[in-house]
Design a protein around this motif. Structure first.
Motif, PDB file in Angstrom:
ATOM      1  N   SER A  50       0.854  -1.193   0.000  1.00 42.66           N
ATOM      2  CA  SER A  50       0.000   0.000   0.000  1.00 42.66           C
ATOM      3  C   SER A  50       0.885   1.237   0.000  1.00 42.66           C
ATOM      4  O   SER A  50       2.091   1.175   0.281  1.00 42.66           O
ATOM      5  CB  SER A  50      -0.893   0.002   1.244  1.00 42.66           C
ATOM      6  N   ALA A  51       0.290   2.368  -0.274  1.00 41.28           N
ATOM      7  CA  ALA A  51       1.030   3.627  -0.222  1.00 41.28           C
ATOM      8  C   ALA A  51       1.564   3.864   1.187  1.00 41.28           C
ATOM      9  O   ALA A  51       2.657   4.409   1.368  1.00 41.28           O
ATOM     10  CB  ALA A  51       0.139   4.787  -0.656  1.00 41.28           C
ATOM     11  N   TYR A  52       0.821   3.412   2.195  1.00 40.17           N
ATOM     12  CA  TYR A  52       1.268   3.572   3.578  1.00 40.17           C
ATOM     13  C   TYR A  52       2.486   2.692   3.869  1.00 40.17           C
ATOM     14  O   TYR A  52       3.421   3.117   4.546  1.00 40.17           O
ATOM     15  CB  TYR A  52       0.123   3.264   4.548  1.00 40.17           C
ATOM     16  N   ASP A  53       2.483   1.457   3.348  1.00 38.99           N
ATOM     17  CA  ASP A  53       3.647   0.575   3.500  1.00 38.99           C
ATOM     18  C   ASP A  53       4.883   1.215   2.871  1.00 38.99           C
ATOM     19  O   ASP A  53       5.970   1.210   3.449  1.00 38.99           O
ATOM     20  CB  ASP A  53       3.413  -0.777   2.812  1.00 38.99           C
ATOM     21  N   ILE A  54       4.697   1.755   1.681  1.00 44.39           N
ATOM     22  CA  ILE A  54       5.811   2.366   0.954  1.00 44.39           C
ATOM     23  C   ILE A  54       6.290   3.626   1.663  1.00 44.39           C
ATOM     24  O   ILE A  54       7.500   3.847   1.811  1.00 44.39           O
ATOM     25  CB  ILE A  54       5.404   2.647  -0.504  1.00 44.39           C
ATOM     26  N   ALA A  90      -6.829  -5.124  -3.536  1.00 46.59           N
ATOM     27  CA  ALA A  90      -6.029  -4.946  -2.327  1.00 46.59           C
ATOM     28  C   ALA A  90      -5.661  -3.484  -2.098  1.00 46.59           C
ATOM     29  O   ALA A  90      -5.028  -3.170  -1.090  1.00 46.59           O
ATOM     30  CB  ALA A  90      -4.754  -5.782  -2.423  1.00 46.59           C
ATOM     31  N   ASN A  91      -6.034  -2.596  -3.015  1.00 44.41           N
ATOM     32  CA  ASN A  91      -5.619  -1.193  -2.970  1.00 44.41           C
ATOM     33  C   ASN A  91      -4.115  -1.110  -2.691  1.00 44.41           C
ATOM     34  O   ASN A  91      -3.663  -0.425  -1.793  1.00 44.41           O
ATOM     35  CB  ASN A  91      -6.412  -0.399  -1.930  1.00 44.41           C
ATOM     36  N   ALA A  92      -3.372  -1.876  -3.485  1.00 44.89           N
ATOM     37  CA  ALA A  92      -1.928  -1.968  -3.293  1.00 44.89           C
ATOM     38  C   ALA A  92      -1.260  -1.994  -4.669  1.00 44.89           C
ATOM     39  O   ALA A  92      -1.929  -2.105  -5.701  1.00 44.89           O
ATOM     40  CB  ALA A  92      -1.585  -3.225  -2.500  1.00 44.89           C
ATOM     41  N   VAL A 109      -4.259 -13.609  -6.902  1.00 48.60           N
ATOM     42  CA  VAL A 109      -4.126 -13.093  -5.546  1.00 48.60           C
ATOM     43  C   VAL A 109      -4.504 -14.183  -4.550  1.00 48.60           C
ATOM     44  O   VAL A 109      -5.628 -14.692  -4.569  1.00 48.60           O
ATOM     45  CB  VAL A 109      -5.029 -11.860  -5.326  1.00 48.60           C
ATOM     46  N   CYS A 110      -3.550 -14.559  -3.681  1.00 50.25           N
ATOM     47  CA  CYS A 110      -3.801 -15.580  -2.671  1.00 50.25           C
ATOM     48  C   CYS A 110      -4.545 -14.971  -1.494  1.00 50.25           C
ATOM     49  O   CYS A 110      -4.055 -14.026  -0.868  1.00 50.25           O
ATOM     50  CB  CYS A 110      -2.491 -16.225  -2.208  1.00 50.25           C
TER      51      CYS A 110
END
Length: 157
Positions: A50-54, A90-92, A109-110
């Motif tokens: 996600s943008a937050y992860d990045i 996943a919005n990712a 996607v699993c």
């Protein structure tokens, strides 16, 4: 039907970064240090991020807070320039392993572990575009996602 009907070279590591920079510059955009940091973080994830992860990854690497809004803008640019693909459900995002090649993708996607596999199957994606056109719809960016379980998770059942 072959699972990987579309064959091409997929650069990795520094070669992927060089290919991404070349693709972005070819689209008329600049490869800034912030864009390089976001791409490096994105390419470093083994699952869609996600943008937050990045933003968190870039913040740690640079020792300063990077806002998710800034990352979203860069990711939008990357998607437009074919450097990244958005996993809609996943919005990712995932780094595009072949930014010099423009085509539609299929994501597997699993639901158990979140692993996402990108496959190319041009006959399938052409069929989706054709079906949309027959329905009077002009497809711009078809997104095909198949949800289920990856081989590793299935083997653990």
């Amino acid at each position: 039907m072959a699972a990987h009907a579309h064959k091409h070279h997929e650069p990795q590591g520094i070669d992927l970064t060089v290919a991404a920079q070349a693709a972005l510059e070819k689209s008329g955009e600049q490869w800034t240090s912030m864009r390089a940091s976001v791409f490096a973080a994105l390419a470093g994830f083994d699952k869609p991020a996600s943008a937050y992860d990045i933003a968190e990854s870039v913040s740690k690497a640079e020792g300063r807070r990077v806002a998710a809004n800034s990352v979203y803008r860069i990711l939008d640019l990357f998607v437009g320039a074919n450097l990244a693909r958005r996993v809609e459900s996943a919005n990712a995002y995932v780094a595009n392993a072949h930014p010099e090649c423009l085509h539609d993708c299929i994501f597997l996607v699993c639901d158990s572990c979140g692993q996402t596999t990108h496959i190319d199957d041009d006959p399938v994606t052409r069929g989706v575009r054709h079906a949309a056109e027959l329905a009077g719809f002009t497809p711009v960016r078809p997104v095909i996602e198949v949800r289920g379980r990856c081989a590793a998770c299935e083997a653990q059942r």
